[in-house]
Design a protein around this motif. Structure first.
Motif, mmCIF file in Angstrom:
data_model
loop_
_atom_site.group_PDB
_atom_site.id
_atom_site.type_symbol
_atom_site.label_atom_id
_atom_site.label_comp_id
_atom_site.label_asym_id
_atom_site.label_seq_id
_atom_site.Cartn_x
_atom_site.Cartn_y
_atom_site.Cartn_z
ATOM 1 N N PRO A 69 -5.261 15.767 -11.645
ATOM 2 C CA PRO A 69 -4.292 14.436 -11.220
ATOM 3 C C PRO A 69 -4.140 14.438 -9.733
ATOM 4 C CG PRO A 69 -3.385 15.417 -13.255
ATOM 5 C CD PRO A 69 -4.351 16.286 -12.783
ATOM 6 N N LEU A 70 -3.683 15.758 -9.127
ATOM 7 C CA LEU A 70 -3.460 15.680 -7.594
ATOM 8 C C LEU A 70 -4.704 15.453 -6.947
ATOM 9 C CD1 LEU A 70 -0.827 18.589 -7.436
ATOM 10 C CD2 LEU A 70 -0.287 16.142 -7.106
ATOM 11 N N SER A 71 -5.863 15.838 -7.523
ATOM 12 C CA SER A 71 -7.025 15.843 -6.771
ATOM 13 C C SER A 71 -7.757 14.241 -6.893
ATOM 14 C CB SER A 71 -8.156 16.808 -7.149
ATOM 15 O OG SER A 71 -8.638 16.529 -8.605
ATOM 16 N N GLY A 72 -7.108 13.432 -7.892
ATOM 17 C CA GLY A 72 -7.682 12.281 -7.951
ATOM 18 C C GLY A 72 -6.684 11.049 -7.566
ATOM 19 N N VAL A 73 -5.533 11.284 -7.423
ATOM 20 C CA VAL A 73 -4.518 10.096 -7.198
ATOM 21 C C VAL A 73 -4.988 9.301 -6.084
ATOM 22 C CG1 VAL A 73 -3.088 11.708 -5.774
ATOM 23 C CG2 VAL A 73 -2.196 9.807 -6.803
ATOM 24 N N ALA A 74 -5.328 10.017 -4.917
ATOM 25 C CA ALA A 74 -5.927 8.925 -3.642
ATOM 26 C C ALA A 74 -6.974 7.967 -4.061
ATOM 27 C CB ALA A 74 -6.141 9.775 -2.510
ATOM 28 N N ALA A 75 -7.919 8.751 -4.660
ATOM 29 C CA ALA A 75 -9.147 7.855 -5.038
ATOM 30 C C ALA A 75 -8.720 6.599 -6.142
ATOM 31 C CB ALA A 75 -10.196 8.621 -5.943
ATOM 32 N N PHE A 76 -7.931 6.839 -6.936
ATOM 33 C CA PHE A 76 -7.473 5.834 -8.068
ATOM 34 C C PHE A 76 -6.785 4.655 -7.299
ATOM 35 C CE2 PHE A 76 -8.429 8.827 -11.278
ATOM 36 C CZ PHE A 76 -8.955 8.052 -12.041
ATOM 37 N N VAL A 77 -5.865 5.129 -6.208
ATOM 38 C CA VAL A 77 -4.859 4.031 -5.525
ATOM 39 C C VAL A 77 -5.756 3.251 -4.668
ATOM 40 C CG1 VAL A 77 -2.973 3.726 -4.205
ATOM 41 C CG2 VAL A 77 -2.978 5.253 -6.003
ATOM 42 N N TRP A 78 -6.715 3.929 -3.768
ATOM 43 C CA TRP A 78 -7.553 3.269 -2.916
ATOM 44 C C TRP A 78 -8.621 2.208 -3.706
ATOM 45 C CZ3 TRP A 78 -5.359 2.609 1.381
ATOM 46 C CH2 TRP A 78 -5.097 3.599 2.216
ATOM 47 N N ASP A 79 -8.873 2.527 -4.961
ATOM 48 C CA ASP A 79 -9.962 1.719 -5.431
ATOM 49 C C ASP A 79 -9.233 0.371 -6.025
ATOM 50 O OD1 ASP A 79 -12.053 3.433 -5.596
ATOM 51 O OD2 ASP A 79 -12.114 3.973 -7.570
ATOM 52 N N GLY A 80 -7.738 0.552 -6.268
ATOM 53 C CA GLY A 80 -7.163 -0.760 -6.407
ATOM 54 C C GLY A 80 -6.916 -1.544 -5.228
ATOM 55 N N VAL A 81 -6.440 -0.912 -4.206
ATOM 56 C CA VAL A 81 -6.242 -1.610 -2.829
ATOM 57 C C VAL A 81 -7.787 -2.364 -2.448
ATOM 58 C CG1 VAL A 81 -5.895 -1.343 -0.322
ATOM 59 C CG2 VAL A 81 -4.477 -0.114 -2.218
ATOM 60 N N PHE A 82 -8.612 -1.582 -2.144
ATOM 61 C CA PHE A 82 -9.859 -2.062 -1.701
ATOM 62 C C PHE A 82 -10.553 -3.037 -2.643
ATOM 63 C CE2 PHE A 82 -11.747 1.295 1.179
ATOM 64 C CZ PHE A 82 -10.471 1.590 1.825
ATOM 65 N N ILE A 83 -10.524 -3.005 -4.046
ATOM 66 C CA ILE A 83 -10.796 -4.055 -4.825
ATOM 67 C C ILE A 83 -10.158 -5.432 -4.710
ATOM 68 C CG2 ILE A 83 -10.928 -4.918 -7.298
ATOM 69 C CD1 ILE A 83 -11.496 -1.893 -8.243
ATOM 70 N N VAL B 276 0.801 -1.149 -0.029
ATOM 71 C CA VAL B 276 0.034 0.032 0.068
ATOM 72 C C VAL B 276 0.796 1.392 -0.179
ATOM 73 C CG1 VAL B 276 -1.606 1.293 1.618
ATOM 74 C CG2 VAL B 276 -1.870 -1.099 1.190
ATOM 75 N N ARG B 277 1.953 1.228 0.879
ATOM 76 C CA ARG B 277 2.816 2.465 0.903
ATOM 77 C C ARG B 277 3.433 2.725 -0.428
ATOM 78 N NH1 ARG B 277 7.826 3.868 1.795
ATOM 79 N NH2 ARG B 277 8.676 1.732 1.792
ATOM 80 N N LEU B 278 4.144 1.540 -1.162
ATOM 81 C CA LEU B 278 4.636 1.706 -2.088
ATOM 82 C C LEU B 278 3.964 2.205 -3.323
ATOM 83 C CD1 LEU B 278 7.033 -1.219 -1.929
ATOM 84 C CD2 LEU B 278 7.697 1.092 -1.636
ATOM 85 N N VAL B 279 2.800 1.648 -3.618
ATOM 86 C CA VAL B 279 1.718 2.019 -4.579
ATOM 87 C C VAL B 279 1.305 3.415 -4.486
ATOM 88 C CG1 VAL B 279 -0.609 1.556 -5.565
ATOM 89 C CG2 VAL B 279 1.079 -0.420 -4.625
ATOM 90 N N PHE B 280 1.183 3.943 -3.271
ATOM 91 C CA PHE B 280 0.786 5.286 -2.947
ATOM 92 C C PHE B 280 1.916 6.168 -3.378
ATOM 93 C CE2 PHE B 280 -3.135 4.858 -0.943
ATOM 94 C CZ PHE B 280 -3.743 5.930 -1.094
ATOM 95 N N ALA B 281 3.183 5.844 -3.157
ATOM 96 C CA ALA B 281 4.441 6.570 -3.461
ATOM 97 C C ALA B 281 4.415 6.674 -5.078
ATOM 98 C CB ALA B 281 5.691 6.105 -2.957
ATOM 99 N N TRP B 282 4.260 5.787 -5.859
ATOM 100 C CA TRP B 282 4.170 5.582 -7.112
ATOM 101 C C TRP B 282 3.248 6.491 -7.761
ATOM 102 C CZ3 TRP B 282 8.247 4.339 -10.214
ATOM 103 C CH2 TRP B 282 9.059 3.369 -9.916
ATOM 104 N N GLY B 283 2.041 6.471 -7.239
ATOM 105 C CA GLY B 283 1.006 7.196 -7.533
ATOM 106 C C GLY B 283 1.007 8.581 -7.549
ATOM 107 N N GLY B 284 1.691 9.022 -6.211
ATOM 108 C CA GLY B 284 1.944 10.480 -6.163
ATOM 109 C C GLY B 284 2.929 10.952 -7.115
ATOM 110 N N ALA B 285 3.916 10.182 -7.610
ATOM 111 C CA ALA B 285 4.728 10.591 -8.477
ATOM 112 C C ALA B 285 4.378 10.932 -9.742
ATOM 113 C CB ALA B 285 6.047 9.812 -8.650
ATOM 114 N N ILE B 286 3.287 9.878 -10.393
ATOM 115 C CA ILE B 286 2.555 9.815 -11.557
ATOM 116 C C ILE B 286 1.618 11.296 -11.569
ATOM 117 C CG2 ILE B 286 0.975 8.977 -12.699
ATOM 118 C CD1 ILE B 286 3.621 7.398 -13.038
ATOM 119 N N ALA B 287 1.031 11.325 -10.401
ATOM 120 C CA ALA B 287 -0.013 12.901 -10.116
ATOM 121 C C ALA B 287 1.058 14.231 -10.542
ATOM 122 C CB ALA B 287 -0.725 12.668 -9.100
ATOM 123 N N LEU B 288 2.199 14.209 -9.923
ATOM 124 C CA LEU B 288 3.008 15.371 -10.110
ATOM 125 C C LEU B 288 3.553 15.407 -11.636
ATOM 126 C CD1 LEU B 288 5.111 15.277 -6.633
ATOM 127 C CD2 LEU B 288 3.478 16.879 -7.308
#
Length: 434
Positions: free
Chosen positions: A357-371, A307-319
């Motif tokens: 991108p910055l407003s939506g990054v958490a929603a996308f990553v959490w969707d993957g984790v929750f699924i 979870v931690r690493l996927v969020f790190a990658w997601g944040g980098a993509i959003a920026l």
């Protein structure tokens, strides 16, 4: 480092696969964008959105299949792995046949809600009448793609997606410029590609996973308890998807009611959202597969690190995408259309697309984790709250700010989903569930 490599091994094929999807959409928009008027862009937008809505509604065929399959794989329960695929395919075919039977009322209802201008409606109707016959192929592809991801295999979906979209692009260009078919040519190209993708998926499954047929057990395949469990997980995803569909459909309809120029503007700017979302989905898919596997194997340490690493990658993509859109937004719009009026109008609303991108990054990553862990009630709750926020903000500001209010509401919709899901994850973690 080892877990980062696992994430990248799953994410990169998904990113390559996903990039072909927005590129295909861009090609379709670019083809009609040079036909001579905003009505062609609007027609493809309306027609494509109708099918996006239909397929989004039944997106549980991919998401539910992926999460449950990855958990069964984590437990090394290959009998359940095979039965999940069969259940998903059976549901996909039943749904597809229902869509074909009800295609006339579905089209009438969709066009009633969107209510595009008369010229746009006629062209969009032609697009719908052709593409609706692709429903069986698309829904079977949903089930197979979800199963492949659950099996920790994103390379096969990549090969399918690339092949499908190459066929689509080549067929559309040939039919439009070689045979002068215009919107009908784009629609036929899409239809050809859908069945080509489905055929490739079946062939690759047989080649790579055909050996798993020895684990197929017919007994209990459609057991009422198992089917109820399948639909229980998927009903939350279904209802959550209805919220997303309501927002996206309303976004399209609200733009259409402001005229063909604003409809075309929103269509172009939404391409920026789509491009980012499919890119980020690569890491969401990696989180989906790995989190489901680790959760099924009760490996909490590996799960939380993922979870931690996927969020790190997601944040980098959003920026990264935020910077790209700030620098190259105007160039991107000019690439899609040569309609000066549309480009000029789009520049006023470009900052909203930059904020996506910055407003939506958490929603996308959490969707993957929750699924992956099938925490589908959390997904549903966050979507319901975000939908209420969206409509509340739009109706408060619509009279004074029109299309600006629409984009502001959409940005808050994305952000709210991420905030609520973060709170739910923290709660589940404190209870020791995750």
């Amino acid at each position: 480092m080892a877990r980062n490599r696992l994430i990248l091994q799953l994410a990169l094929p998904s990113i390559v696969s996903n990039i072909t999807v927005p590129l295909l959409g861009l090609v379709d928009v670019a083809i009609v964008g040079h036909m001579g008027g905003a009505i062609y862009i609007g027609a493809i937008s309306v027609g494509a959105m109708v099918f996006n809505i239909i397929y989004w509604i039944f997106g549980f065929l991919r998401m539910g299949t992926s999460g449950m399959t990855s958990q069964a794989l984590g437990r090394r329960d290959l009998v359940t792995v095979m039965q999940l695929l069969c259940r998903s395919l059976a549901v996909a075919l039943v749904v597809a046949m229902t869509i074909l039977i009800l295609q006339i009322p579905i089209k009438w209802l969709a066009f009633l809600v969107v209510n595009p201008e008369k010229e746009v409606s006629g062209l969009a109707s032609s697009y719908f009448d052709i593409c609706v016959w692709g429903a069986p192929a698309m829904l079977v592809l949903y089930s197979l793609s979800g199963w492949f991801i659950g099996m920790q295999n994103t390379r096969i979906p990549m090969m399918i997606s690339i092949s499908q979209n190459v066929v689509n692009i080549l067929a559309s260009l040939t039919l439009v410029y070689g045979f002068g078919m215009k919107v009908e040519g784009v629609a036929c190209g899409t239809l050809f590609a859908q069945y080509a993708g489905c055929a490739i998926a079946i062939i690759l499954w047989a080649k790579v996973y055909g050996r798993l047929t020895k684990h197929f057990v017919r007994e209990g395949l459609f057991n009422i308890v198992k089917m109820l469990e399948f639909f229980k997980v998927n009903s939350d995803i279904f209802l959550r998807t209805l919220c997303l569909v309501a927002v996206n459909l309303f976004f399209l309809a609200a733009g259409a009611r402001q005229g063909s120029v604003i409809l075309a503007v929103n269509t172009l700017l939404v391409q920026l959202y789509i491009l980012f979302s499919y890119f980020l989905d690569g890491f969401a898919f990696a989180g989906e597969a790995l989190c489901g596997k680790y959760h099924g194997a009760t490996n909490s340490a590996a799960f939380r690190e993922t979870v931690r690493l996927v969020f790190a990658w997601g944040g980098a993509i959003a920026l990264f995408f935020t910077a790209i859109y700030i620098i190259g937004g105007l160039w991107f719009l000019n690439l899609l259309t040569d309609e000066r009026q549309v480009v000029s109008a789009a520049m006023e609303y470009l900052p909203w697309a930059v904020a996506v991108p910055l407003s939506g990054v958490a929603a996308f990553v959490w969707d993957g984790v929750f699924i992956g862990v099938t925490a589908t009630k959390g997904m549903l709750l966050s979507s319901v709250i975000a939908t209420i926020v969206f409509f509340s903000l739009y109706y408060i500001g619509m009279d004074s700010y029109a299309n600006h209010a629409l984009w502001l509401a959409f940005i808050f919709f994305l952000a709210t989903r991420g905030i609520v899901q973060t709170a739910i994850y923290i709660k589940l973690r404190r209870r020791g569930i995750l």
